[in-house]
Design a protein around this motif. Structure first.
Motif: not given
Length: 183
Positions: A36-57
């Protein structure tokens, strides 16, 4: 659906600190505060989750107390959907429904507001938490989502401690996805 490379998975895993003998001797605690306190890691994780779930409706993300709140609320904001907290017994201020689950020595209980999905029967809900170990809390939360009139379309975990077999408890309840596996 975007997947992480082994290099990306290794980077995320290396951003998570191991704390030996916590909360008791013999346990190696996976401390996500360093992710959480590593902005690069947290951003990578959240971007990955957004990409995974953006088309789940999805209509909602339900986060399990307390670390599931961190990932769930952030992902809900990224996807423009509602967030529903799944809390320990007695923590929510309005009428709730509850589900008990077994612990090593006894039972515990989680709750959601009875009207968490009111007016949106059959809502599509993603359940999220930082880690799945034995699976009791996650299974109870998935049952609560169903009992409240919604559909748990998937349970997502940053880390699966696969050697503990927790995802087996979800097999009849919902599909599951883990970003990182620890065997």
């Amino acid at each position: 659906m975007k997947t992480l490379t082994n290099i990306e998975k290794n980077f995320l895993m290396e951003s998570i600190r191991d704390v030996p003998d916590f909360p008791k001797p013999g346990i190696v605690f996976k401390d996500i505060t360093t992710l959480l306190n590593n902005p690069e890691a947290y951003t990578m994780l959240m971007d990955h989750l957004e990409a995974r779930y953006e088309d789940f409706g999805l209509d909602y993300i339900a986060g399990i107390e307390s670390r599931g709140f961190i990932f769930g609320a952030a992902l809900a904001a990224k996807l423009g959907v509602g967030f529903v907290p799944v809390r320990k017994k007695g923590k929510l201020p309005s009428a709730t429904i509850a589900e008990k689950y077994a612990l090593e020595y006894g039972f515990d209980e989680v709750e959601i507001h009875i009207d968490a999905f009111a007016g949106n029967e059959g809502a599509k809900v993603l359940l999220i938490d930082d880690l799945i170990a034995t699976g009791g809390t996650a299974a109870a939360a998935a049952k609560l989502i169903h009992d409240a009139g919604a559909e748990c379309v998937e349970a997502c975990f940053v880390i699966n401690l696969s050697f503990l077999g927790g995802v087996k408890k979800l097999a009849d309840l919902t599909p599951h996805y883990s970003v990182l596996e620890v065997g």
